[in-house]
Design a protein around this motif. Structure first.
Motif, PDB file in Angstrom:
ATOM      1  N   ARG A   1      11.335  54.272 -72.921  1.00  0.00           N
ATOM      2  CA  ARG A   1      10.039  53.653 -72.605  1.00  0.00           C
ATOM      3  C   ARG A   1       9.078  54.679 -72.006  1.00  0.00           C
ATOM      4  NH1 ARG A   1      11.937  48.629 -69.059  1.00  0.00           N
ATOM      5  NH2 ARG A   1      13.212  50.256 -68.159  1.00  0.00           N
ATOM      6  N   SER A   2       9.407  55.950 -72.106  1.00  0.00           N
ATOM      7  CA  SER A   2       8.595  56.994 -71.461  1.00  0.00           C
ATOM      8  C   SER A   2       7.180  57.094 -72.034  1.00  0.00           C
ATOM      9  CB  SER A   2       9.300  58.349 -71.565  1.00  0.00           C
ATOM     10  OG  SER A   2       9.457  58.727 -72.920  1.00  0.00           O
TER      11      SER A   2
ATOM     12  N   TRP B   1       5.364  54.552 -73.010  1.00  0.00           N
ATOM     13  CA  TRP B   1       4.676  53.280 -72.839  1.00  0.00           C
ATOM     14  C   TRP B   1       3.619  53.367 -71.739  1.00  0.00           C
ATOM     15  CZ3 TRP B   1       8.512  48.571 -72.862  1.00  0.00           C
ATOM     16  CH2 TRP B   1       9.284  48.601 -74.036  1.00  0.00           C
ATOM     17  N   THR B   2       2.575  52.567 -71.884  1.00  0.00           N
ATOM     18  CA  THR B   2       1.573  52.368 -70.838  1.00  0.00           C
ATOM     19  C   THR B   2       1.520  50.881 -70.540  1.00  0.00           C
ATOM     20  OG1 THR B   2       0.270  54.209 -71.718  1.00  0.00           O
ATOM     21  CG2 THR B   2      -0.833  52.702 -70.203  1.00  0.00           C
TER      22      THR B   2
ATOM     23  N   LYS C   1      -0.265  47.768 -68.189  1.00  0.00           N
ATOM     24  CA  LYS C   1      -1.348  47.321 -67.310  1.00  0.00           C
ATOM     25  C   LYS C   1      -1.039  45.901 -66.880  1.00  0.00           C
ATOM     26  CE  LYS C   1      -4.841  50.099 -69.638  1.00  0.00           C
ATOM     27  NZ  LYS C   1      -6.040  50.092 -70.472  1.00  0.00           N
TER      28      LYS C   1
ATOM     29  N   ASP D   1       2.774  48.381 -58.563  1.00  0.00           N
ATOM     30  CA  ASP D   1       2.374  49.329 -59.598  1.00  0.00           C
ATOM     31  C   ASP D   1       2.947  48.894 -60.941  1.00  0.00           C
ATOM     32  OD1 ASP D   1       1.888  51.537 -61.232  1.00  0.00           O
ATOM     33  OD2 ASP D   1       2.356  52.969 -59.647  1.00  0.00           O
TER      34      ASP D   1
ATOM     35  N   LYS E   1       3.748  50.517 -63.437  1.00  0.00           N
ATOM     36  CA  LYS E   1       4.819  51.411 -63.891  1.00  0.00           C
ATOM     37  C   LYS E   1       6.198  50.924 -63.438  1.00  0.00           C
ATOM     38  CE  LYS E   1       1.842  55.459 -63.744  1.00  0.00           C
ATOM     39  NZ  LYS E   1       1.530  56.672 -63.001  1.00  0.00           N
ATOM     40  N   ASN E   2       6.235  50.112 -62.365  1.00  0.00           N
ATOM     41  CA  ASN E   2       7.504  49.577 -61.878  1.00  0.00           C
ATOM     42  C   ASN E   2       8.228  48.759 -62.939  1.00  0.00           C
ATOM     43  OD1 ASN E   2       6.964  50.717 -59.396  1.00  0.00           O
ATOM     44  ND2 ASN E   2       6.442  48.789 -58.393  1.00  0.00           N
TER      45      ASN E   2
ATOM     46  N   ASP F   1      10.354  51.385 -65.141  1.00  0.00           N
ATOM     47  CA  ASP F   1      10.943  52.576 -64.515  1.00  0.00           C
ATOM     48  C   ASP F   1      12.450  52.481 -64.298  1.00  0.00           C
ATOM     49  OD1 ASP F   1      11.162  50.822 -62.398  1.00  0.00           O
ATOM     50  OD2 ASP F   1       9.963  52.022 -61.005  1.00  0.00           O
TER      51      ASP F   1
ATOM     52  N   GLU G   1      11.513  44.271 -64.308  1.00  0.00           N
ATOM     53  CA  GLU G   1      11.635  45.123 -65.493  1.00  0.00           C
ATOM     54  C   GLU G   1      11.154  44.342 -66.712  1.00  0.00           C
ATOM     55  OE1 GLU G   1      12.711  48.516 -65.915  1.00  0.00           O
ATOM     56  OE2 GLU G   1      12.324  48.392 -63.783  1.00  0.00           O
TER      57      GLU G   1
END
Length: 178
Positions: A56-57, A59-60, A62, A70, A72-73, A76, A172
């Motif tokens: 998933r690196s 991925w963006t 929102k 955040d 991004k949590n 991650d 997640e």
């Protein structure tokens, strides 16, 4: 006759039984009935095909401005949460970096008491114009699954919480792909 999103069915009333002959208009011979063509492509349950996207690196993510934590949590791998409090709007969008064939969603929650109970899923080709692929009721659980009846090719996905407890807390967010 077909229209976008449904059908138009022309109906002609040629006679009426009973005493109310005033109900039949002499200047209106055809009435059109619109039939919506709505296909719900989401169901509760683990996808039968596809595997979780491991990397998933690229991925963006929102989240709604009313969300705490955040974005991004959610991708991650640490189970840090992203929550909404007080019944505020909760949605997240994911840009998975390239078009993929998706078969479903897995999300993890802080606890089952913080899990959503109804969500709507949208796709987009550009991340700006969204198309609903359906809404689904899901049972409260620490891990929730949504499967797509038919695989969806998309780069962008929106997960919109329609219903849930006052505080919804996801930790997640994963996607299944072919």
């Amino acid at each position: 006759m077909t229209t976008e999103g449904g059908y138009l069915l022309p109906v002609t009333i040629s006679s009426i039984e009973g005493n109310n002959l005033d109900a039949l208009s002499s200047n209106r011979g055809v009435v059109y009935v619109k039939i919506q063509n709505i296909h719900v492509n989401v169901e509760s349950g683990q996808p039968a095909e596809g595997t979780l996207i491991a990397d998933r690196s690229g991925w963006t993510v929102k989240v709604a401005p009313t969300t705490r934590g955040d974005a991004k949590n959610l991708i991650d791998g640490t189970n840090s949460d992203v929550a909404r409090d007080g019944g505020a709007e909760y949605w997240l969008t994911v840009d998975i970096g390239k078009v993929q064939t998706l078969t479903g969603i897995r999300n993890k929650c802080y606890a089952s008491s913080y899990s959503p109970t109804a969500v709507e899923v949208f796709t987009s080709s550009d991340g700006a114009k969204w198309k609903s692929i359906g809404a689904v009721t899901i049972s409260r659980s620490g891990t929730q699954y949504i499967k797509f009846s038919k695989a969806v090719e998309t780069r962008y996905l929106k997960y919109y919480v329609k219903q849930g407890p006052n505080t919804v807390s996801l930790t997640e967010f994963d996607l299944y792909a072919k």
